[in-house]
Scaffold this motif. Sequence first.
Motif, PDB file in Angstrom:
ATOM      1  N   VAL A  12       0.867  -1.178   0.000  1.00 56.86           N
ATOM      2  CA  VAL A  12       0.000   0.000   0.000  1.00 56.86           C
ATOM      3  C   VAL A  12       0.901   1.224   0.000  1.00 56.86           C
ATOM      4  CG1 VAL A  12      -1.790   1.306   1.198  1.00 56.86           C
ATOM      5  CG2 VAL A  12      -1.782  -1.202   1.316  1.00 56.86           C
ATOM      6  N   GLY A  15       0.835   4.994   2.959  1.00 54.51           N
ATOM      7  CA  GLY A  15       0.017   4.308   3.951  1.00 54.51           C
ATOM      8  C   GLY A  15       0.074   4.858   5.356  1.00 54.51           C
ATOM      9  N   GLY A  20      -4.763   5.886   2.775  1.00 52.99           N
ATOM     10  CA  GLY A  20      -3.674   4.918   2.838  1.00 52.99           C
ATOM     11  C   GLY A  20      -3.576   4.255   4.194  1.00 52.99           C
ATOM     12  N   THR A  23      -6.481   1.952   4.840  1.00 51.96           N
ATOM     13  CA  THR A  23      -6.326   0.717   4.076  1.00 51.96           C
ATOM     14  C   THR A  23      -5.321  -0.214   4.736  1.00 51.96           C
ATOM     15  OG1 THR A  23      -6.883   1.878   2.017  1.00 51.96           O
ATOM     16  CG2 THR A  23      -5.752  -0.233   1.811  1.00 51.96           C
ATOM     17  N   THR A  36       4.154  -0.916   3.649  1.00 54.22           N
ATOM     18  CA  THR A  36       3.731   0.403   3.208  1.00 54.22           C
ATOM     19  C   THR A  36       4.913   1.338   3.167  1.00 54.22           C
ATOM     20  OG1 THR A  36       2.021   2.096   3.416  1.00 54.22           O
ATOM     21  CG2 THR A  36       3.129   1.434   5.435  1.00 54.22           C
ATOM     22  N   VAL A  79      -1.923  -1.652  -3.823  1.00 54.08           N
ATOM     23  CA  VAL A  79      -2.896  -0.570  -3.741  1.00 54.08           C
ATOM     24  C   VAL A  79      -2.141   0.747  -3.870  1.00 54.08           C
ATOM     25  CG1 VAL A  79      -4.774   0.482  -2.448  1.00 54.08           C
ATOM     26  CG2 VAL A  79      -4.311  -1.973  -2.178  1.00 54.08           C
TER      27      VAL A  79
END
Length: 257
Positions: A12, A15, A20, A23, A36, A79
Motif C-alpha cells: 500500500v 500508507g 492509505g 487501508t 507500506t 494498492v
Amino acid sequence: MRLDLQNKRVLVTAGTKGVGKATVDLFHELGARVLTTARKRPADDSADIFVAADLTTIDGCNAVANAVIANFGSVDIIVHVLGGSTAPGGGFASLGEDEWQRELNLNLLPAVRLDRALLPGMLAQGTGVIIHVTSIQRQLPLPESTTAYAAAKAALSTYSKSLSKEVSPQGVRVVRVAPGWIETEASVALAERLALQAGTDYEGGKQIIMKSLGGIPLGRPSTPVEVANLIAFLASPFAATITGTEYVIDGGTIPTA
C-alpha cells in the motif's frame, strides 16, 4: 461476509495518512501482511514492514520494489493510494513546467514504475490484484485549481484500463477506485481555513467545499475508512471477476451516471 485476505502479501503506497492508513489498518486487521511506504514513518504505523522513500523519484520507487521482493518474494495485492496536488490556484496560466511535472511525478509515474517492477512476479504466479486510486476530478476538474491534478489522474485511469486489458487474461485483475471529497486530515485543515476566512465554523467550511464541487447529494464527504472498505472488497475473492472497471465513491457528486 468475511473478506479473506489472510496471509496475502500487500503493498500500500502512502500508507501513513488518510485513505492509505485506513487501508493499511484494515488489511492488517483482515490478516494480510502489509508493506507500506511514505517519506517518514509515523509513531502509530500498523504495517508489518515500512520503507521510507520518496515515490516521486525513480530511486524511491526502486527502493520500495526491492523491499517488496526482498521481504515477500512477490506480491498478491498492490494498492496505489499515493496522490495529491501542490499546484497553485489561478488556472492554466499559473501552471508552469515544474508544476506539471510535479503532478505527473506524484499522481501517475509512481504507479507506472511500481507496476512495471512488480507485475512480472504476479504474472509468474498467475494471480494478483492491482488497485489504482484515481479521482472524480478526472471527470469533474476544477479549472481554477485542479487542472494538472485532474489531467494526471485521467492519465492514471487510462493507463489502468489499458493495463487491465493486457494482464487480466493472465490472472491479474486491475481495477480503479475514484473517490470524491474525503474527510482526511488535509481536507479538515482546508475546511477550517475556509471557515476562518468566511467567518463561519467548521461545518460552514465543509459547505463551502461541497458547494465548489456542485454539491454532494449525500450531504457529507466520504471517510477514509469507507474508501478502504471498498478497496478491501475489490481486492478480495468476492470480487474475483471484477477487472478493468472504475468504482466511484463520491456521495453522488458526479451528476451523471
